[in-house]
Write a protein that holds these residues in place. Structure first.
Motif, PDB file in Angstrom:
ATOM      1  N   GLN A  19     -85.522  61.840 -60.125  1.00 38.98           N
ATOM      2  CA  GLN A  19     -86.302  63.015 -60.523  1.00 38.98           C
ATOM      3  C   GLN A  19     -85.732  64.325 -59.973  1.00 38.98           C
ATOM      4  OE1 GLN A  19     -90.081  60.658 -59.412  1.00 38.98           O
ATOM      5  NE2 GLN A  19     -90.822  62.126 -60.916  1.00 38.98           N
ATOM      6  N   HIS A 113     -87.198  53.372 -56.581  1.00 36.68           N
ATOM      7  CA  HIS A 113     -88.255  54.226 -57.150  1.00 36.68           C
ATOM      8  C   HIS A 113     -88.058  54.294 -58.665  1.00 36.68           C
ATOM      9  CE1 HIS A 113     -91.259  57.635 -56.318  1.00 36.68           C
ATOM     10  NE2 HIS A 113     -91.183  57.522 -57.638  1.00 36.68           N
ATOM     11  N   PHE A 114     -88.526  53.284 -59.342  1.00 37.64           N
ATOM     12  CA  PHE A 114     -88.554  53.149 -60.809  1.00 37.64           C
ATOM     13  C   PHE A 114     -87.193  52.869 -61.453  1.00 37.64           C
ATOM     14  CE2 PHE A 114     -92.600  55.994 -61.358  1.00 37.64           C
ATOM     15  CZ  PHE A 114     -93.348  55.024 -60.719  1.00 37.64           C
ATOM     16  N   ASN A 157     -91.383  51.386 -54.948  1.00 39.52           N
ATOM     17  CA  ASN A 157     -92.417  52.370 -55.263  1.00 39.52           C
ATOM     18  C   ASN A 157     -93.341  51.844 -56.351  1.00 39.52           C
ATOM     19  OD1 ASN A 157     -93.471  55.203 -55.089  1.00 39.52           O
ATOM     20  ND2 ASN A 157     -93.018  55.099 -57.275  1.00 39.52           N
ATOM     21  N   GLU A 158     -94.612  51.830 -56.049  1.00 41.58           N
ATOM     22  CA  GLU A 158     -95.634  51.466 -57.033  1.00 41.58           C
ATOM     23  C   GLU A 158     -95.299  50.176 -57.762  1.00 41.58           C
ATOM     24  OE1 GLU A 158     -96.467  54.973 -59.409  1.00 41.58           O
ATOM     25  OE2 GLU A 158     -97.540  55.893 -57.748  1.00 41.58           O
ATOM     26  N   GLN A 275    -100.933  55.592 -53.133  1.00 45.96           N
ATOM     27  CA  GLN A 275    -100.521  56.717 -53.993  1.00 45.96           C
ATOM     28  C   GLN A 275    -101.588  56.924 -55.062  1.00 45.96           C
ATOM     29  OE1 GLN A 275     -95.907  56.113 -52.971  1.00 45.96           O
ATOM     30  NE2 GLN A 275     -96.332  56.049 -55.137  1.00 45.96           N
ATOM     31  N   TYR A 277    -103.756  59.734 -57.662  1.00 49.97           N
ATOM     32  CA  TYR A 277    -103.825  61.030 -58.325  1.00 49.97           C
ATOM     33  C   TYR A 277    -105.169  61.284 -58.990  1.00 49.97           C
ATOM     34  CZ  TYR A 277     -98.832  61.344 -57.529  1.00 49.97           C
ATOM     35  OH  TYR A 277     -97.604  61.417 -56.927  1.00 49.97           O
ATOM     36  N   MET A 299    -101.322  65.769 -67.590  1.00 44.85           N
ATOM     37  CA  MET A 299    -100.886  64.414 -67.926  1.00 44.85           C
ATOM     38  C   MET A 299    -102.002  63.587 -68.568  1.00 44.85           C
ATOM     39  SD  MET A 299     -97.866  64.002 -65.282  1.00 44.85           S
ATOM     40  CE  MET A 299     -97.948  62.297 -65.178  1.00 44.85           C
ATOM     41  N   GLU A 327     -98.100  59.210 -51.493  1.00 47.61           N
ATOM     42  CA  GLU A 327     -98.081  60.214 -52.570  1.00 47.61           C
ATOM     43  C   GLU A 327     -99.502  60.649 -52.902  1.00 47.61           C
ATOM     44  OE1 GLU A 327     -96.075  59.405 -56.304  1.00 47.61           O
ATOM     45  OE2 GLU A 327     -94.391  58.492 -55.247  1.00 47.61           O
ATOM     46  N   TRP A 365     -96.859  64.819 -53.044  1.00 49.79           N
ATOM     47  CA  TRP A 365     -95.928  64.721 -54.164  1.00 49.79           C
ATOM     48  C   TRP A 365     -96.056  66.004 -54.969  1.00 49.79           C
ATOM     49  CZ3 TRP A 365     -92.103  61.425 -55.589  1.00 49.79           C
ATOM     50  CH2 TRP A 365     -91.502  61.727 -56.828  1.00 49.79           C
ATOM     51  N   GLU A 372     -90.518  64.958 -64.450  1.00 48.95           N
ATOM     52  CA  GLU A 372     -91.699  64.104 -64.452  1.00 48.95           C
ATOM     53  C   GLU A 372     -91.600  63.059 -65.576  1.00 48.95           C
ATOM     54  OE1 GLU A 372     -94.036  63.492 -62.283  1.00 48.95           O
ATOM     55  OE2 GLU A 372     -94.999  62.151 -63.698  1.00 48.95           O
ATOM     56  N   TRP A 373     -90.560  62.236 -65.517  1.00 50.92           N
ATOM     57  CA  TRP A 373     -90.380  61.104 -66.418  1.00 50.92           C
ATOM     58  C   TRP A 373     -90.609  61.504 -67.882  1.00 50.92           C
ATOM     59  CZ3 TRP A 373     -87.689  58.112 -63.489  1.00 50.92           C
ATOM     60  CH2 TRP A 373     -87.981  58.004 -62.135  1.00 50.92           C
ATOM     61  N   PHE A 381     -95.403  69.632 -60.182  1.00 52.19           N
ATOM     62  CA  PHE A 381     -96.023  69.045 -58.993  1.00 52.19           C
ATOM     63  C   PHE A 381     -95.528  69.691 -57.697  1.00 52.19           C
ATOM     64  CE2 PHE A 381     -97.051  65.643 -61.941  1.00 52.19           C
ATOM     65  CZ  PHE A 381     -98.217  65.089 -61.429  1.00 52.19           C
TER      66      PHE A 381
HETATM   67  C1  BGC Z   1     -94.633  58.386 -59.078  1.00 51.09           C
HETATM   68  C2  BGC Z   1     -93.792  59.633 -59.186  1.00 51.09           C
HETATM   69  C3  BGC Z   1     -94.399  60.579 -60.201  1.00 51.09           C
HETATM   70  C4  BGC Z   1     -95.790  60.943 -59.728  1.00 51.09           C
HETATM   71  C5  BGC Z   1     -96.505  61.987 -60.546  1.00 51.09           C
HETATM   72  C6  BGC Z   1     -96.117  58.616 -59.127  1.00 51.09           C
HETATM   73  O1  BGC Z   1     -96.714  57.617 -59.872  1.00 51.09           O
HETATM   74  O2  BGC Z   1     -94.265  57.619 -57.964  1.00 51.09           O
HETATM   75  O3  BGC Z   1     -92.484  59.260 -59.486  1.00 51.09           O
HETATM   76  O4  BGC Z   1     -93.615  61.696 -60.420  1.00 51.09           O
HETATM   77  O5  BGC Z   1     -96.569  59.777 -59.730  1.00 51.09           O
HETATM   78  O6  BGC Z   1     -96.838  61.536 -61.815  1.00 51.09           O
END
Ligand code: BGC
Length: 414
Positions: A19, A113-114, A157-158, A275, A277, A299, A327, A365, A372-373, A381
């Motif tokens: 990223q 990480h992904f 990661n995740e 992690q 959000y 998102m 995160e 984060w 952002e993928w 962010f």
């Molecule tokens: C991920 C990050 C991503 C962030 C914000 C997380 O799920 O580890 O790579 O950028 O969320 O969406």
């Protein structure tokens, strides 16, 4: 009222190689971004050129007041072809670790990480159990080369992301491919390799969940057997799963399918990384959308900063090990909104600490506005803005605000 965090509380920001580094040509996601018909809004390109600009970014992080930096090692650079390890790439990450140490930052390293190397994903990725050993071999090399400088590590990661998205109704159980005929068509055009790309999103979520759990266990073993005297853990994507009347059974099942196997195993780890959000609500027939009147973010999910407290409590109740928030953050162009989100999320952490929960750190984060993928560079962010043309860094008010809290190790609560 001023709340003082426990001595040694870890205050950091997090990034992931793909990223921020730029031009990660050997990664599976790079290919995915450039496949005709791709679902990515735009390719990652130069990203934040962090591969070259890490010295100034690390110095800035320390100047702002933080005491830790979480970043990831890019497997596609370290092992660009199967069995061929790049000493130059490993040395690059050694220099990054040394820069953290020079600036008094505890380096928290994520091994995966992904993104994966193209060869790995093309040969079955996480859906093929044989690949768990390939991941362990990479972890062994990384630990041998860098272990003496690593402060703590997250293996994957995740690791539960695919499973969690399936349970939250974002992905169908058989994977992303069938969500959109558009993606299926892209897979056909890409000579059917696309459907094996994107380990968490395109694979079979429950199959990849089990492989990723196995990969974490193997990685933990080789890291501890090598130069790994530092704490080892896995990070989990956690939504605060809530039930409206009648949705309790659905909520409980989603929670246990998404988290419990990992939290059970985390009891043998040194910590678990939470992690969070947002939240996800459940009704009697499954996941339900945002609540009318609650703001939704760029998102598509709800603005729900209190989710962090609930997920920390759940993780701690299931896994009796220290918790790090590895995160938490918000993508927004309104920096005052970011400060408010973090203020509310941190208030939740403070309530957990007051109740005696062992929470050891908080990583925002992200350090930089980054790739952002699927959403490209739209969601912002970062605590630090990045000019996409000049790469100029501009810390936002939130960077100074959170850095000040980190430096004081104290927070003004309501
Ligand atoms: C991920 C990050 C991503 C962030 C914000 C997380 O799920 O580890 O790579 O950028 O969320 O969406």
């Amino acid at each position: 009222m001023t709340f003082r965090f426990p001595d040694g509380f870890v205050w950091g920001t997090a990034t992931a190689a793909h990223q921020v580094e730029g031009n990660n040509l050997n990664a599976d996601f790079w290919l995915l971004e450039h496949t005709p018909g791709t679902s990515f809004a735009e390719p990652s390109g130069d990203a934040c050129d962090h591969y070259h600009r890490y010295p100034q970014d690390i110095a800035l992080l320390a100047q702002l007041g933080f005491n830790s930096y979480r970043f990831s090692i890019e497997w596609a650079r370290v092992e660009p072809e199967e069995g061929h390890f790049s000493i130059a790439a490993l040395d690059h990450y050694r220099r990054m670790l040394a820069a953290c140490r020079e600036h008094g930052l505890l380096p928290c390293v994520t091994y995966h990480h992904f993104t994966s190397p193209r060869w790995f994903t093309a040969d079955g990725g996480w859906e093929d159990p044989k690949n768990v050993d390939r991941f362990a071999r990479y972890c062994e090399r990384v630990t041998a080369h860098l272990g003496d400088l690593i402060g703590m590590c997250c293996t994957i990661n995740e690791a539960n992301l695919g499973a969690m998205l399936a349970m939250a109704g974002v992905l169908p159980h058989e994977g992303w491919k069938s969500v959109s005929p558009f993606v299926a068509e892209a897979a056909r055009r890409a000579d059917s390799t696309l459907d094996r790309f994107g380990p968490f999103l395109l694979g079979h979520p429950l199959k990849t969940r089990d492989a990723l759990l196995a990969a974490h266990l193997k990685a933990r073993k080789v890291i501890r057997g090598g130069r790994g005297t530092f704490p080892v853990g896995v990070t989990l994507a956690m939504l605060d799963f809530q039930a409206v009347e009648g949705g309790e059974a659905r909520r409980d099942r989603a929670r246990s399918e998404s988290y419990d196997a990992f939290l059970e195993e985390a009891q043998q780890d040194e910590f678990v990384g939470v992690q969070t959000y947002s939240r996800q609500r459940f009704g009697p027939s499954g996941p339900i959308g945002p609540e009318p009147g609650v703001e939704t973010l760029v998102m598509g999910y709800e603005y729900w900063p209190d989710a962090l407290e609930e997920t920390v409590r759940y993780a701690r109740a299931r896994a009796n090990v220290p918790i790090y928030v590895t995160e938490n953050g918000i993508g927004t162009t309104d920096d005052a909104h970011r400060i408010e989100y973090v203020r509310r999320a941190l208030s939740g952490v403070v309530r957990c600490l007051r109740d005696g929960l062992d929470v050891r750190g908080y990583f925002y984060w992200s350090l930089l506005d980054n790739f952002e993928w699927l959403f490209g560079y739209g969601p912002q962010f970062g605590l630090v803005g990045v000019d996409r043309r000049t790469q100029l860094r501009t810390p936002k008010p939130s960077a100074y605000w959170l850095g000040g809290i980190a430096r004081a190790n104290a927070f003004e609560t309501e």
